[in-house]
Design a protein around this motif. Structure first.
Motif, PDB file in Angstrom:
ATOM      1  N   GLN A 171       0.820  -1.203   0.000  1.00  7.34           N
ATOM      2  CA  GLN A 171       0.000   0.000   0.000  1.00  7.34           C
ATOM      3  C   GLN A 171       0.854   1.255   0.000  1.00  7.34           C
ATOM      4  N   SER A 172       0.261   2.338  -0.515  1.00  9.22           N
ATOM      5  CA  SER A 172       0.912   3.641  -0.533  1.00  9.22           C
ATOM      6  C   SER A 172       1.261   4.064   0.891  1.00  9.22           C
ATOM      7  N   LYS A 173       2.472   4.611   1.068  1.00 20.79           N
ATOM      8  CA  LYS A 173       2.907   5.023   2.401  1.00 20.79           C
ATOM      9  C   LYS A 173       2.035   6.142   2.958  1.00 20.79           C
ATOM     10  N   LYS A 174       1.638   7.102   2.103  1.00 26.47           N
ATOM     11  CA  LYS A 174       0.799   8.200   2.574  1.00 26.47           C
ATOM     12  C   LYS A 174      -0.554   7.676   3.042  1.00 26.47           C
ATOM     13  N   PHE A 175      -1.152   6.785   2.263  1.00 24.24           N
ATOM     14  CA  PHE A 175      -2.442   6.204   2.638  1.00 24.24           C
ATOM     15  C   PHE A 175      -2.309   5.427   3.946  1.00 24.24           C
ATOM     16  N   THR A 176      -1.240   4.642   4.058  1.00 21.82           N
ATOM     17  CA  THR A 176      -1.026   3.851   5.267  1.00 21.82           C
ATOM     18  C   THR A 176      -0.814   4.741   6.482  1.00 21.82           C
ATOM     19  N   SER A 177      -0.076   5.839   6.315  1.00 18.38           N
ATOM     20  CA  SER A 177       0.194   6.717   7.454  1.00 18.38           C
ATOM     21  C   SER A 177      -1.084   7.396   7.931  1.00 18.38           C
ATOM     22  N   ILE A 178      -1.984   7.768   6.994  1.00 19.79           N
ATOM     23  CA  ILE A 178      -3.255   8.376   7.398  1.00 19.79           C
ATOM     24  C   ILE A 178      -4.094   7.363   8.165  1.00 19.79           C
ATOM     25  N   ARG A 179      -4.138   6.133   7.677  1.00 25.02           N
ATOM     26  CA  ARG A 179      -4.919   5.108   8.364  1.00 25.02           C
ATOM     27  C   ARG A 179      -4.318   4.795   9.734  1.00 25.02           C
ATOM     28  N   THR A 180      -2.980   4.779   9.811  1.00 24.53           N
ATOM     29  CA  THR A 180      -2.332   4.568  11.105  1.00 24.53           C
ATOM     30  C   THR A 180      -2.681   5.700  12.067  1.00 24.53           C
ATOM     31  N   GLY A 181      -2.675   6.944  11.553  1.00 24.74           N
ATOM     32  CA  GLY A 181      -3.060   8.075  12.391  1.00 24.74           C
ATOM     33  C   GLY A 181      -4.479   7.937  12.910  1.00 24.74           C
ATOM     34  N   LEU A 182      -5.381   7.422  12.057  1.00 21.87           N
ATOM     35  CA  LEU A 182      -6.757   7.186  12.498  1.00 21.87           C
ATOM     36  C   LEU A 182      -6.785   6.183  13.640  1.00 21.87           C
ATOM     37  N   TYR A 183      -6.056   5.069  13.498  1.00 20.69           N
ATOM     38  CA  TYR A 183      -6.072   4.047  14.541  1.00 20.69           C
ATOM     39  C   TYR A 183      -5.500   4.581  15.858  1.00 20.69           C
ATOM     40  N   VAL A 184      -4.405   5.360  15.758  1.00 10.64           N
ATOM     41  CA  VAL A 184      -3.809   5.927  16.971  1.00 10.64           C
ATOM     42  C   VAL A 184      -4.800   6.878  17.640  1.00 10.64           C
ATOM     43  N   GLY A 185      -5.400   7.765  16.819  1.00 11.70           N
ATOM     44  CA  GLY A 185      -6.369   8.707  17.381  1.00 11.70           C
ATOM     45  C   GLY A 185      -7.588   8.006  17.948  1.00 11.70           C
ATOM     46  N   ALA A 186      -8.066   6.973  17.246  1.00 10.97           N
ATOM     47  CA  ALA A 186      -9.241   6.232  17.734  1.00 10.97           C
ATOM     48  C   ALA A 186      -8.945   5.552  19.062  1.00 10.97           C
ATOM     49  N   ALA A 187      -7.719   5.030  19.228  1.00 12.88           N
ATOM     50  CA  ALA A 187      -7.352   4.406  20.495  1.00 12.88           C
ATOM     51  C   ALA A 187      -7.400   5.429  21.627  1.00 12.88           C
ATOM     52  N   CYS A 188      -6.891   6.652  21.368  1.00 14.78           N
ATOM     53  CA  CYS A 188      -6.930   7.706  22.387  1.00 14.78           C
ATOM     54  C   CYS A 188      -8.370   8.115  22.696  1.00 14.78           C
ATOM     55  N   VAL A 189      -9.202   8.258  21.655  1.00 17.93           N
ATOM     56  CA  VAL A 189     -10.589   8.661  21.863  1.00 17.93           C
ATOM     57  C   VAL A 189     -11.346   7.594  22.649  1.00 17.93           C
ATOM     58  N   LEU A 190     -11.132   6.318  22.319  1.00 13.04           N
ATOM     59  CA  LEU A 190     -11.812   5.252  23.060  1.00 13.04           C
ATOM     60  C   LEU A 190     -11.379   5.233  24.521  1.00 13.04           C
ATOM     61  N   ALA A 191     -10.085   5.494  24.778  1.00 10.48           N
ATOM     62  CA  ALA A 191      -9.616   5.569  26.162  1.00 10.48           C
ATOM     63  C   ALA A 191     -10.323   6.715  26.892  1.00 10.48           C
ATOM     64  N   LEU A 192     -10.449   7.867  26.230  1.00  7.22           N
ATOM     65  CA  LEU A 192     -11.161   9.002  26.817  1.00  7.22           C
ATOM     66  C   LEU A 192     -12.620   8.648  27.066  1.00  7.22           C
ATOM     67  N   ILE A 193     -13.249   8.015  26.075  1.00  8.40           N
ATOM     68  CA  ILE A 193     -14.659   7.650  26.214  1.00  8.40           C
ATOM     69  C   ILE A 193     -14.848   6.741  27.426  1.00  8.40           C
ATOM     70  N   GLY A 194     -13.990   5.734  27.541  1.00 13.08           N
ATOM     71  CA  GLY A 194     -14.104   4.816  28.669  1.00 13.08           C
ATOM     72  C   GLY A 194     -13.926   5.524  30.003  1.00 13.08           C
ATOM     73  N   ALA A 195     -12.889   6.368  30.107  1.00 15.79           N
ATOM     74  CA  ALA A 195     -12.641   7.078  31.366  1.00 15.79           C
ATOM     75  C   ALA A 195     -13.792   8.027  31.701  1.00 15.79           C
ATOM     76  N   SER A 196     -14.275   8.786  30.719  1.00 17.20           N
ATOM     77  CA  SER A 196     -15.355   9.736  30.964  1.00 17.20           C
ATOM     78  C   SER A 196     -16.656   9.012  31.314  1.00 17.20           C
ATOM     79  N   LEU A 197     -16.927   7.897  30.638  1.00 20.05           N
ATOM     80  CA  LEU A 197     -18.121   7.128  30.964  1.00 20.05           C
ATOM     81  C   LEU A 197     -18.084   6.617  32.395  1.00 20.05           C
ATOM     82  N   LEU A 198     -16.918   6.167  32.813  1.00 16.41           N
ATOM     83  CA  LEU A 198     -16.788   5.663  34.186  1.00 16.41           C
ATOM     84  C   LEU A 198     -17.050   6.777  35.191  1.00 16.41           C
ATOM     85  N   VAL A 199     -16.486   7.968  34.921  1.00 16.77           N
ATOM     86  CA  VAL A 199     -16.728   9.107  35.815  1.00 16.77           C
ATOM     87  C   VAL A 199     -18.221   9.445  35.837  1.00 16.77           C
TER      88      VAL A 199
END
Length: 769
Positions: free
Chosen positions: A636-664
Motif C-alpha cells: 500500500q501507498s505510504k501516505k495512505f497507510t500513514s493516514i490510516r495509522t493516524g486514524l487508529y492511533v487517534g481512535a485508540a486515544c478517543v476510546l480511552a477518553l470515552i471509557g474514562a469519561s463514561l466511568l466518571v
C-alpha cells in the motif's frame, strides 16, 4: 456566587466540581493532543528529510575532504524496521549525520536508545548476531524521528569499490537534494479532514456532558436560592458561574493530564509510530481556541439544559410529566449536513480539492445529528417498554424518568461509532487505488535475498539452503548485455538480459528440453522482449553492464556462444517473464561471473519460530549489503497507510477518553442515587437485582445508540464514497466490529462500576444530617 458555591459547598460540592473537572480535563487533554499532532507530524517529517542520504545521481560526485561514503543496510527485526547505515568519512570535513558528533570507527557503531535497549535484552539475541559491531555511543534526538525508532550507524572501510548509485553513494551533505513538489491528492486530503472531525466530535460531546455532572443536586440548591429571594435570571447566572468554575478547573486538570501524557508519549509506540515529548507542542492559536471554547461551551450547555427545568422556591418542577421531545428540528441537522456534502458528489480526484468548509461542516452536522436524534429515540422507545422482571422494571422506570441522562452517556460512543463506520467504508472503498499486487508467487517462495555484485552466488545459496527453516533455495544471477558500450551517456541501442543459474534454477524461469552444466539458451516468449532475437547471433560480441557510473565502468564483453539451445519463458517466482539468454555456470566466463548480481528465492517452513530472522542473519553473514525482503500479497501507498495509522492511533486515544469519561459519569449518577439504592435494599431488594437493573439501564440506550450510529455511519460513508467517485460498498465485518467495540467499552465501564454500586447499597447510605 456560582463560582463560590462550586468550591465552598462542602464535601458534596467538592466531589461534584472534581468530577466535572476530571471529565472536562480528559477532553481538554485530548483536544490539546490533537492540536499538537500537526506539529508532531511536521517535526517527524523535517527530521526525516534532514537525514536523507540518497543522491540518485548518474555520475557520483568526486572524492574530497568534505565527502562521505554511506551505505543503506536497512533491515527488519520481528516486524519492526531497523534503519542501518555503513559510513566511511573521506576527509576531515565530511558531513556529520544529525544526532551524531563523530562517526564510529570500523567495527563500531552508535545506536538509538531503543535499539540499545533491545540489544541488551533477551529478545534481541538474534539481532545481536546480525549486527557484529561494538556499541560505542547513542544517536541524539535530532537524528531520530521517534523515541522508539531502531537505528544505527556503523563504521566501515572499502565502500568506494561497492558504489552502485542506490545502495552505496558519496555525499557532501545530508538532506533531500531534489525536494519533491507532488500535487496533493484530493482524496487523501479528504481522508485527513474527515479523520480529524470524526476524532474530535466525541471529545466535544463528552465535554458537553461533563459540565452537567450533578445536575439534579444543583437544581435543588438553586430552588433554595429562589426561596431566599433570587429571581429566575439570577438563578441561571449562578448555575452558569458554577459550571464556568468547574470548566476552568477542568482546563487546569486537562493541562496537567496533557503534560503527563506528553511525557509518557516518549515511552510508548502505537502501531509503529512513536514521538519524542518535545514534538507535542500545541499550536498557540489552537491552544488558545481550546482555552476559550471550553468555558464558553460549559456556560452555553448549562443554560441550554436549564431551559426545560422550572426552578421554583418550593422545588424543581421536574417530576411532572415532561413535554415530549420534538422531532422536526432534530431531523434538520443531518439533512443540512447531507445538503452541504451533496454538491461534491461525483467530484473524485480529477476535479481539484474538496471544499474544506463544506466537508467539515457537513460531517459535523451529520454527527451532531446523532446526539440530537438519540434522546428522542430513547424517550420514544422506553415509553413503550413495560412489564418484565423486577430488574427490568427498575431499569425501564429509571430510563422513563431520565431518558436524557441515559442518552447523554451514550452520545459520545454513538458519535464515535458512526464516524468510525463511515471512515471504514471510505478507507475500504478507496484502498484499491493505493494498493498494488506485486505478482509474487507465494506458493513458490516467501522471501528473496538480493546478493550484491562480487559475491559468489553458489556458496551463498548453499548457506541459505542450510539455514534453519529454509526448505528450498533457488539462486539466479543476472546482468544486462547490449550491442554497444554501457559507459557512455546514450548506452547501447539493443539490450537483453542474461540469467545465470544451475539447471534446476533455470527451470524456474524457462521451459528447457534438456540441460547440463556448460549449456547456454536463448529465450523466447518473454513479455516486451524484442531485442533478443536480433542479438542472438553466434559469435556476436556484446557488452556487459557493470556499473551505474557511465564514466568509470570497465568494459566487459561476451561473445554469443556458437551453440544456443532454445528455451520458452515461464513466469519466475516473482511473477515476471525473463527474456534474453540463460547460462549455466560452466558457460560463464570468470570476468562476467564476478560482475553480476544475484537473487536467492527462498521457500520457508513458516511453522519454524523466527524463520525470517534466521534468513536475515544468514543474509547479513553472506554480505552486509545483501537485502532480505519478505514477500507480501499486497503493498500500500505510504501516505495512505500513514493516514490510516493516524486514524487508529487517534481512535485508540478517543476510546480511552470515552471509557474514562463514561466511568466518571456512571459513578456520578450512582452517587446521586445513593439514598434511593439504600432504600431499595432496606425494603428487601436483592443486590443482584439492582446490579442487573444497572446493566439494563446501560444496555437499552447503548443498543439504540449503536443502531442509530450504524445507520448514520452507513449514510455518511455512502456519501463520502460518492464524493470520491467510488462504487458504494459496505464492509459489514467492519460495521459489526465498530459496533462491538463501542458496546464493549460501555459494558466494561458498567462492570467496573459494579463494585462502587455494592458499596453504595449499604444501609449507611440512609443516614442524613
Amino acid at each position: 456566587m456560582g463560582a463560590k458555591f462550586a468550591f465552598t459547598g462542602g464535601r458534596e460540592g467538592w466531589i461534584r466540581v472534581l468530577l466535572t473537572a476530571v471529565g472536562v480535563g480528559l477532553g481538554v487533554a485530548l483536544l490539546l493532543l490533537t492540536t499538537a499532532l500537526p506539529s508532531a507530524l511536521s517535526v517527524r517529517h523535517h527530521r526525516d528529510q534532514a537525514r536523507l542520504d540518497y543522491t540518485y545521481e548518474q555520475h557520483p560526485r568526486p572524492k574530497g575532504d568534505d565527502t562521505l561514503l554511506i551505505a543503506d543496510i536497512d533491515t527488519t527485526y520481528q516486524d519492526k524496521d531497523v534503519r542501518g547505515r555503513l559510513v566511511e568519512p573521506e576527509g576531515p570535513r565530511a558531513p556529520v549525520a544529525p544526532g551524531l558528533t563523530t562517526y564510529p570507527a570500523p567495527g563500531e557503531m552508535v545506536v538509538s536508545p531503543a535499539l540499545k535497549k533491545l540489544l541488551d535484552s533477551g529478545s534481541g539475541k538474534l539481532l545481536r548476531e546480525r549486527l557484529p559491531y561494538k556499541v560505542v555511543g547513542t544517536i541524539g534526538e535530532t537524528g531520530l524521528i521517534g523515541s522508539q525508532e531502531l537505528a544505527y550507524y556503523a563504521g566501515a572501510k572499502g565502500l568506494e569499490q561497492r558504489m552502485n548509485g542506490w545502495q552505496v553513494g558519496r555525499i557532501s551533505a545530508f538532506g533531500d537534494p531534489h525536494p519533491s513538489s507532488d500535487r496533493p491528492d484530493p482524496v487523501l486530503i479528504l481522508l485527513v479532514l474527515v479523520v480529524f472531525v470524526v476524532l474530535l466530535m466525541p471529545v466535544a460531546v463528552f465535554i458537553a456532558a461533563a459540565v452537567r455532572f450533578g445536575g439534579e443536586r444543583r437544581d435543588r440548591r438553586l430552588a433554595a436560592l429562589r426561596l431566599v429571594g433570587s429571581d429566575s435570571r439570577m438563578t441561571r447566572r449562578i448555575a452558569a458561574g458554577e459550571a464556568l468554575a468547574g470548566s476552568l478547573l477542568g482546563l487546569v486538570f486537562g493541562t496537567g493530564f496533557f503534560l503527563l501524557g506528553r511525557e509518557l508519549a516518549g515511552s510508548v509506540e502505537i502501531l509503529g509510530i512513536s514521538v519524542f515529548p518535545s514534538y507535542l507542542n500545541p499550536t498557540p492559536a489552537l491552544a488558545a481556541l481550546v482555552a476559550l471554547a471550553v468555558p464558553a461551551a460549559a456556560v452555553l450547555v448549562t443554560l441550554f439544559a436549564l431551559r426545560g427545568v422550572v426552578i421554583e422556591p418550593l422545588g424543581v418542577v421536574r417530576t411532572a410529566k415532561p413535554a415530549r421531545r420534538r422531532l422536526w428540528w432534530r431531523v434538520l441537522l443531518p439533512l443540512a449536513g447531507l445538503a452541504m456534502l451533496y454538491p461534491m458528489i461525483g467530484q473524485g480526484r480529477a476535479n481539484g480539492n474538496f471544499n474544506q468548509y463544506l466537508v467539515i461542516g457537513g460531517v459535523m452536522l451529520l454527527l451532531v445529528g446523532v446526539t440530537a436524534l438519540l434522546p428522542w429515540i430513547v424517550e420514544t422507545v422506553v415509553a413503550r417498554l413495560g412489564a418484565g422482571a423486577v430488574a427490568w422494571q427498575l431499569a425501564v422506570r429509571r430510563l422513563q424518568l431520565s431518558s436524557g441522562t441515559a442518552a447523554r452517556m451514550v452520545n459520545g460512543i454513538a458519535v464515535a461509532v458512526a464516524g468510525a463506520i463511515a471512515l471504514q467504508m471510505l478507507f475500504a472503498g478507496v484502498q484499491g487505488d493505493y494498493t498494488r499486487r506485486p505478482g509474487n508467487d507465494l506458493t513458490r517462495a516467501q522471501m528473496e535475498v538480493d546478493v550484491p555484485r562480487g559475491v559468489a552466488l553458489a556458496p551463498a545459496a548453499e548457506r541459505f539452503s542450510t539455514t534453519k527453516g529454509v526448505r528450498k533455495a533457488v539462486a539466479l544471477a543476472s546482468a544486462d548485455v547490449g550491442d554497444g558500450p554501457w559507459n557512455t551517456d546514450n548506452g547501447p541501442a539493443l539490450s537483453a538480459q542474461v540469467t545465470i543459474g544451475d539447471c534446476a534454477a533455470l527451470r524456474e524461469v524457462a521451459s528447457l528440453s534438456s540441460c547440463r552444466d556448460g549449456d547456454a539458451f536463448v529465450v523466447s516468449g518473454a513479455d516486451g522482449d524484442t531485442d533478443t532475437a536480433k542479438l542472438a547471433k553466434p559469435g556476436r560480441r556484446l557488452y556487459v553492464s557493470t556499473s551505474y557510473d557511465v564514466g568509470k565502468s570497465p568494459r566487459i564483453t561476451w561473445a554469443v556462444p556458437r551453440t544456443l539451445k532454445p528455451a520458452r519463458s515461464v513466469k519466475d517466482p516473482a511473477g515476471a517473464t525473463r527474456g534474453g539468454f540463460l547460462m549455466t555456470p560452466g558457460a560463464v566466463p570468470p570476468r562476467i561471473a564476478a560482475a553480476v548480481s544475484g537473487t536467492v528465492y527462498l521457500s520457508l517452513d513458516e511453522s519454524v519460530p523466527d524463520v525470517h530472522e534466521y534468513v536475515r542473519n544468514t543474509a547479513a553473514a553472506v554480505d552486509p549489503m545483501a537485502n532480505a525482503a519478505l514477500w507480501v500479497s499486497t503493498e500500500q501507498s505510504k501516505k495512505f497507510t500513514s493516514i490510516r495509522t493516524g486514524l487508529y492511533v487517534g481512535a485508540a486515544c478517543v476510546l480511552a477518553l470515552i471509557g474514562a469519561s463514561l466511568l466518571v459519569s456512571q459513578l456520578e449518577q450512582l452517587r446521586e442515587r445513593r439514598k434511593l439504592l439504600s432504600s431499595l435494599v432496606a425494603f428487601g431488594t436483592r443486590r443482584r437485582t439492582l446490579g442487573l437493573s444497572v446493566l439494563w439501564q446501560t444496555a437499552i440506550p447503548i443498543a439504540l445508540g449503536l443502531a442509530l450510529a450504524s445507520a448514520v455511519g452507513l449514510a455518511l460513508g455512502a456519501v463520502l464514497l460518492k464524493m470520491t467517485d467510488t462504487p458504494v460498498g459496505v464492509d459489514w465485518v467492519s460495521v459489526v466490529t465498530m459496533a462491538g467495540i463501542g458496546a464493549g467499552v460501555v459494558l466494561t465501564v458498567t462492570l467496573l462500576s459494579l463494585p462502587p454500586l455494592v458499596r453504595l447499597m449499604r444501609p449507611e447510605g440512609l443516614r442524613t444530617e
